[in-house]
Structure formats: C-alpha cells, structure tokens
Write a protein that holds these residues in place. Structure first.
Motif, PDB file in Angstrom:
ATOM      1  N   SER A  36      13.532  11.875 -41.443  1.00  0.00           N
ATOM      2  CA  SER A  36      12.348  11.913 -42.305  1.00  0.00           C
ATOM      3  C   SER A  36      11.608  13.244 -42.305  1.00  0.00           C
ATOM      4  CB  SER A  36      11.353  10.826 -41.874  1.00  0.00           C
ATOM      5  OG  SER A  36      11.974   9.587 -41.783  1.00  0.00           O
ATOM      6  N   CYS A  37      11.841  14.081 -41.307  1.00  0.00           N
ATOM      7  CA  CYS A  37      11.042  15.308 -41.192  1.00  0.00           C
ATOM      8  C   CYS A  37      11.896  16.574 -41.282  1.00  0.00           C
ATOM      9  CB  CYS A  37      10.281  15.318 -39.873  1.00  0.00           C
ATOM     10  SG  CYS A  37       9.395  13.785 -39.522  1.00  0.00           S
ATOM     11  N   CYS A  40      12.868  18.886 -44.425  1.00  0.00           N
ATOM     12  CA  CYS A  40      12.047  20.031 -44.846  1.00  0.00           C
ATOM     13  C   CYS A  40      11.751  20.979 -43.686  1.00  0.00           C
ATOM     14  CB  CYS A  40      10.706  19.553 -45.389  1.00  0.00           C
ATOM     15  SG  CYS A  40      10.840  18.615 -46.923  1.00  0.00           S
ATOM     16  N   HIS A  41      11.459  20.392 -42.511  1.00  0.00           N
ATOM     17  CA  HIS A  41      11.007  21.208 -41.376  1.00  0.00           C
ATOM     18  C   HIS A  41      12.174  21.738 -40.554  1.00  0.00           C
ATOM     19  CE1 HIS A  41       6.679  20.649 -41.818  1.00  0.00           C
ATOM     20  NE2 HIS A  41       6.933  19.408 -42.161  1.00  0.00           N
ATOM     21  N   ALA A  47       9.669  23.707 -45.533  1.00  0.00           N
ATOM     22  CA  ALA A  47       8.507  23.929 -44.667  1.00  0.00           C
ATOM     23  C   ALA A  47       8.969  24.607 -43.382  1.00  0.00           C
ATOM     24  CB  ALA A  47       7.834  22.596 -44.354  1.00  0.00           C
ATOM     25  N   LYS A  48       8.003  25.065 -42.586  1.00  0.00           N
ATOM     26  CA  LYS A  48       8.406  25.783 -41.376  1.00  0.00           C
ATOM     27  C   LYS A  48       9.092  24.826 -40.394  1.00  0.00           C
ATOM     28  CE  LYS A  48       4.071  25.476 -38.848  1.00  0.00           C
ATOM     29  NZ  LYS A  48       2.854  26.150 -38.448  1.00  0.00           N
ATOM     30  N   LEU A  50      10.083  22.671 -37.392  1.00  0.00           N
ATOM     31  CA  LEU A  50       9.309  21.978 -36.362  1.00  0.00           C
ATOM     32  C   LEU A  50      10.269  21.319 -35.387  1.00  0.00           C
ATOM     33  CD1 LEU A  50       6.490  19.944 -38.222  1.00  0.00           C
ATOM     34  CD2 LEU A  50       6.179  21.966 -36.793  1.00  0.00           C
ATOM     35  N   LYS A  55       4.387  21.831 -30.668  1.00  0.00           N
ATOM     36  CA  LYS A  55       2.999  21.477 -30.372  1.00  0.00           C
ATOM     37  C   LYS A  55       2.879  20.882 -28.975  1.00  0.00           C
ATOM     38  CE  LYS A  55       1.775  20.603 -35.195  1.00  0.00           C
ATOM     39  NZ  LYS A  55       0.938  21.798 -35.369  1.00  0.00           N
ATOM     40  N   HIS A  69      -0.449  13.773 -43.835  1.00  0.00           N
ATOM     41  CA  HIS A  69       0.459  14.896 -43.936  1.00  0.00           C
ATOM     42  C   HIS A  69       0.138  15.593 -45.250  1.00  0.00           C
ATOM     43  CE1 HIS A  69       4.294  16.848 -45.097  1.00  0.00           C
ATOM     44  NE2 HIS A  69       4.410  17.093 -43.812  1.00  0.00           N
ATOM     45  N   LYS A  70      -0.427  16.758 -45.160  1.00  0.00           N
ATOM     46  CA  LYS A  70      -0.832  17.490 -46.365  1.00  0.00           C
ATOM     47  C   LYS A  70      -1.683  16.613 -47.294  1.00  0.00           C
ATOM     48  CE  LYS A  70       3.094  18.955 -48.027  1.00  0.00           C
ATOM     49  NZ  LYS A  70       3.452  19.501 -49.331  1.00  0.00           N
ATOM     50  N   PHE A  78       6.590   8.339 -45.163  1.00  0.00           N
ATOM     51  CA  PHE A  78       7.713   8.708 -44.295  1.00  0.00           C
ATOM     52  C   PHE A  78       8.318   7.515 -43.572  1.00  0.00           C
ATOM     53  CE2 PHE A  78       5.114  12.644 -44.504  1.00  0.00           C
ATOM     54  CZ  PHE A  78       6.039  13.426 -45.189  1.00  0.00           C
TER      55      PHE A  78
HETATM   56  C1  HEC Z   1       9.226  17.006 -48.504  1.00  0.00           C
HETATM   57  C2  HEC Z   1       9.191  17.990 -47.425  1.00  0.00           C
HETATM   58  C3  HEC Z   1       8.497  17.575 -46.125  1.00  0.00           C
HETATM   59  C4  HEC Z   1       8.803  16.506 -45.325  1.00  0.00           C
HETATM   60  C5  HEC Z   1       9.887  15.454 -45.533  1.00  0.00           C
HETATM   61  C6  HEC Z   1       7.905  16.576 -44.195  1.00  0.00           C
HETATM   62  N1  HEC Z   1       7.087  17.659 -44.309  1.00  0.00           N
HETATM   63 FE1  HEC Z   1       5.644  18.264 -42.988  1.00  0.00          FE
HETATM   64  N2  HEC Z   1       5.078  19.722 -44.237  1.00  0.00           N
HETATM   65  C7  HEC Z   1       5.711  20.068 -45.424  1.00  0.00           C
HETATM   66  C8  HEC Z   1       5.033  21.237 -46.007  1.00  0.00           C
HETATM   67  C9  HEC Z   1       5.455  21.933 -47.291  1.00  0.00           C
HETATM   68  C10 HEC Z   1       3.982  21.560 -45.128  1.00  0.00           C
HETATM   69  C11 HEC Z   1       2.958  22.703 -45.272  1.00  0.00           C
HETATM   70  C12 HEC Z   1       3.598  24.056 -45.027  1.00  0.00           C
HETATM   71  C13 HEC Z   1       4.094  24.252 -43.611  1.00  0.00           C
HETATM   72  O1  HEC Z   1       3.356  23.954 -42.665  1.00  0.00           O
HETATM   73  O2  HEC Z   1       5.240  24.669 -43.451  1.00  0.00           O
HETATM   74  C14 HEC Z   1       4.028  20.597 -44.031  1.00  0.00           C
HETATM   75  C15 HEC Z   1       3.166  20.597 -42.970  1.00  0.00           C
HETATM   76  C16 HEC Z   1       3.336  19.849 -41.816  1.00  0.00           C
HETATM   77  C17 HEC Z   1       2.563  19.999 -40.611  1.00  0.00           C
HETATM   78  C18 HEC Z   1       1.435  20.975 -40.408  1.00  0.00           C
HETATM   79  C19 HEC Z   1       2.000  22.280 -39.951  1.00  0.00           C
HETATM   80  C20 HEC Z   1       1.514  22.615 -38.578  1.00  0.00           C
HETATM   81  O3  HEC Z   1       2.087  23.503 -37.941  1.00  0.00           O
HETATM   82  O4  HEC Z   1       0.570  21.971 -38.086  1.00  0.00           O
HETATM   83  C21 HEC Z   1       3.022  19.085 -39.712  1.00  0.00           C
HETATM   84  C22 HEC Z   1       2.557  18.862 -38.277  1.00  0.00           C
HETATM   85  C23 HEC Z   1       4.086  18.359 -40.372  1.00  0.00           C
HETATM   86  N3  HEC Z   1       4.253  18.846 -41.644  1.00  0.00           N
HETATM   87  C24 HEC Z   1       4.800  17.339 -39.785  1.00  0.00           C
HETATM   88  C25 HEC Z   1       5.747  16.568 -40.449  1.00  0.00           C
HETATM   89  C26 HEC Z   1       6.363  15.384 -39.881  1.00  0.00           C
HETATM   90  C27 HEC Z   1       6.106  14.846 -38.481  1.00  0.00           C
HETATM   91  C28 HEC Z   1       7.211  14.896 -40.830  1.00  0.00           C
HETATM   92  C29 HEC Z   1       8.047  13.635 -40.757  1.00  0.00           C
HETATM   93  C30 HEC Z   1       7.300  12.411 -40.531  1.00  0.00           C
HETATM   94  C31 HEC Z   1       7.127  15.796 -41.988  1.00  0.00           C
HETATM   95  N4  HEC Z   1       6.222  16.776 -41.714  1.00  0.00           N
HETATM   96  C32 HEC Z   1       7.891  15.659 -43.140  1.00  0.00           C
HETATM   97  C33 HEC Z   1       6.806  19.444 -45.970  1.00  0.00           C
HETATM   98  C34 HEC Z   1       7.408  18.296 -45.485  1.00  0.00           C
END
Ligand code: HEC
Length: 106
Positions: A36-37, A40-41, A47-48, A50, A55, A69-70, A78
């Motif tokens: 789920s994450c 993109c991450h 996204a950056k 992870l 953290k 989330h955003k 998710f």
């Molecule tokens: C559809 C693409 C996508 C998915 C799937 C996704 N994210 Fe993100 N997320 C992003 C984008 C774009 C950002 C904002 C830009 C960045 O931080 O890279 C972001 C930002 C974040 C941030 C803030 C960045 C920071 O350093 O604090 C966190 C934490 C995060 N996501 C966690 C998650 C988690 C946990 C999941 C799964 C449950 C998830 N994301 C799934 C696209 C996504």
C-alpha cells in the motif's frame, strides 16, 4: 553469510511478537506496507522513499494517530483500519530508535 543473515532475520521475526508494543501484526504490516505504501514511497516512485528507519517511533505514532495522509483519511484509502494498524505496528516496531530497527530489507 547469506544463510546467517536469513537465520538472524527469521529469529528476529519469531521473537518479535513478544516484544511488540503495538497490537497489530508486524508480519502482515510489512506486507501491507510494501503493497500500500511502497508503490509510491520507493526510489523512482511518486513520493520520497520511506522505510521504517525514516522516522522515530514517536514520529510514526504521531503520523498514524493523525489518521491523515496529505489531507485524506488513511483508512479506507490505504485499507481497512486493521490493515492500517498492522502497517503502524510494523513501522513503529522497526523505527530508527526502536529496539529492532529494520535491517532485513524494507
Ligand atoms: C499514490 C502514491 C502514494 C501512496 C500509495 C502513499 N503515499 Fe505517502 N505520500 C505521497 C506523496 C506524493 C507525499 C508528499 C510528498 C513526499 O513526502 O514525498 C506523501 C507523503 C507522505 C508522508 C509525509 C512525508 C514525511 O516525510 O513525513 C508520509 C509519512 C507518508 N506519505 C506515508 C505513507 C504511508 C505510511 C503510506 C501507506 C499507508 C503511503 N504514504 C502511501 C504519495 C503516496
């Protein structure tokens, strides 16, 4: 060498439930995090990148307790709440300052 790493990782996974602080499933959380994450991450993703190490435990808890989330709700976007809790459990249990920082691939 690889076998020893594999054994070490397996032992950590087996030992974890006893040490786990969160109530979700660590093992399932790892799977759901990838599913789920990481789509993109990850390097080259939208996204950056992870990993649990990105953290501290407090930072991950804060993120999940915020439930957003955003600006969108984490669940059901998710997955159902139980899956979100599994992801939280995995990330918190292997955070940078956790007793078991993720060392077996993210
Ligand atoms: C559809 C693409 C996508 C998915 C799937 C996704 N994210 Fe993100 N997320 C992003 C984008 C774009 C950002 C904002 C830009 C960045 O931080 O890279 C972001 C930002 C974040 C941030 C803030 C960045 C920071 O350093 O604090 C966190 C934490 C995060 N996501 C966690 C998650 C988690 C946990 C999941 C799964 C449950 C998830 N994301 C799934 C696209 C996504």
């Amino acid at each position: 060498m690889r076998i020893r790493t594999l054994i070490a990782c397996t032992l950590i996974l087996v030992a974890l439930p006893a040490a786990a602080e969160e109530k979700g499933s660590d093992t399932k959380g790892k799977y759901y995090f990838k599913k789920s994450c990481k789509s993109c991450h990850a390097d080259g993703g939208a996204a950056k990148a992870l990993t649990p190490l990105s953290k501290t435990q407090a930072q991950w808890k804060k993120f999940f307790e915020g439930g957003k989330h955003k600006g969108d709700a984490l669940s059901p976007k998710f997955g159902p709440p139980a899956q979100i809790l599994d992801i939280k459990t995995f990330l918190v249990n292997h955070a940078s300052d956790s007793p078991q920082p993720e060392t077996c691939g993210g």
